[in-house]
Design a protein around this motif. Sequence first.
Motif, PDB file in Angstrom:
ATOM      1  N   ASN A 204       0.817  -1.210   0.000  1.00 25.71           N
ATOM      2  CA  ASN A 204       0.000   0.000   0.000  1.00 25.71           C
ATOM      3  C   ASN A 204       0.852   1.262   0.000  1.00 25.71           C
ATOM      4  O   ASN A 204       0.543   2.237  -0.697  1.00 25.71           O
ATOM      5  N   TYR A 208       1.396   4.394  -2.815  1.00 27.34           N
ATOM      6  CA  TYR A 208       1.352   5.820  -2.469  1.00 27.34           C
ATOM      7  C   TYR A 208       2.561   6.542  -3.058  1.00 27.34           C
ATOM      8  O   TYR A 208       2.426   7.559  -3.757  1.00 27.34           O
ATOM      9  N   PRO A 229      -2.305  11.138  -3.988  1.00 24.93           N
ATOM     10  CA  PRO A 229      -2.171   9.682  -4.070  1.00 24.93           C
ATOM     11  C   PRO A 229      -3.127   8.998  -3.099  1.00 24.93           C
ATOM     12  O   PRO A 229      -3.557   9.593  -2.111  1.00 24.93           O
ATOM     13  N   THR A 230      -3.435   7.758  -3.386  1.00 24.62           N
ATOM     14  CA  THR A 230      -4.347   7.001  -2.539  1.00 24.62           C
ATOM     15  C   THR A 230      -3.729   6.772  -1.165  1.00 24.62           C
ATOM     16  O   THR A 230      -2.629   6.237  -1.044  1.00 24.62           O
ATOM     17  N   SER A 231      -4.442   7.185  -0.125  1.00 27.20           N
ATOM     18  CA  SER A 231      -3.956   7.050   1.243  1.00 27.20           C
ATOM     19  C   SER A 231      -4.422   5.722   1.830  1.00 27.20           C
ATOM     20  O   SER A 231      -5.456   5.187   1.446  1.00 27.20           O
ATOM     21  N   ASN A 232      -3.667   5.193   2.793  1.00 28.73           N
ATOM     22  CA  ASN A 232      -4.115   4.001   3.523  1.00 28.73           C
ATOM     23  C   ASN A 232      -4.799   4.378   4.835  1.00 28.73           C
ATOM     24  O   ASN A 232      -5.036   3.521   5.687  1.00 28.73           O
ATOM     25  N   TYR A 240      -0.214   9.116   4.846  1.00 29.96           N
ATOM     26  CA  TYR A 240       0.081   7.690   4.903  1.00 29.96           C
ATOM     27  C   TYR A 240       0.530   7.309   6.308  1.00 29.96           C
ATOM     28  O   TYR A 240       0.971   8.151   7.103  1.00 29.96           O
TER      29      TYR A 240
END
Length: 254
Positions: A204, A208, A229-232, A240
Motif C-alpha cells: 500500500n 502511495y 495519491p491514494t492514502s491508507n 500515509y
Amino acid sequence: MLFTSCKKIIEIDTNNAEPQLVIEGVITNQIGDQVIKISKSVSYDDQSIFPAVSGATVSVSDSRGNNYNFTENAAGVYALRMRGIAGVTYTMKAVVEGKTYTAISKMPTAVRLDSIGVVVNTFFNNERKTIAAYVLDPAGEANYYHFNMYVNDLQSDRVYVNNDRLTNGNNLRLQLFYSKNDDDDEGLLTGDKVAVDMHCIDANIFNYWYALSQQSGRGPNQGTTPANPTSNISNGALGYFSAQTNQRLSIVVP
C-alpha cells in the motif's frame, strides 16, 4: 506597427477546496522516537505552510497485543520512543476534532542495502554523475523499496521507489537520479556528501509513493496530472501510515 504585439493577462480562477486532514506517520525498526505528524492541507495558491493540528489523541497497537500512546511534543507532532519489529502489523488510531482515523501497515522483513556507489552517465556528450544503490533482493517474495537521498545534508525533491516484480531474487543496481533545484544545475559534483536511506515498505505504501513519483521531478510535459495519491488512512484523510525498515549508507562523490 506590423511587428507590434500586445499581451493579454489571463487570470485562472482555481477552485480552492476545503482544508483536509493530513496524517504522516512512520514506525521503523530502529530504536528512537517514532513520529506521527498531523496537519491541514492548504489552498492551491497558498504557500506550502501546512497548519499543525494540536490536541489529537494518537495511539498505535500491534498484532502482538501491545498498545502505545503517543504524546504531542510539538505542535502537530506526536511521538513515542520505541522500536518496530519486522513481520508485525501496526494499527494507528488518531482521534482529531471528534473524528477517528485509522490505518494499518505490516512491517516487512529488512532487505540488505549492500552498498552505494557513483555511476557516470553520458547525455549528449555530457557526463553526469549518479548515485546507484546496490540491493540484494531475496527470491520468492515480493519486495517494495522507497529511498530518500540527501546531498550535502539537503534532501532531494525526487521520489525514488522500486519493486522487484520483474527482478525478483536478482542483485539490483538502482540509479537515483539527482538534479539541483536551481538554474545552475550541474548534478552531483566531486566532493559532494551523499547519504541514502532505504526503506522496505508494504504494498500500500509503495502504491502511495509510486503515484507521487509519477508527478515529481519529471520535467515539463512529463508525468501525470497532479492528484492526491491514494492514502491508507480511513475517513478521507490524506497522507500515509507506514511500518518500515530503515537503513542508511553514505559516500563522498569522487
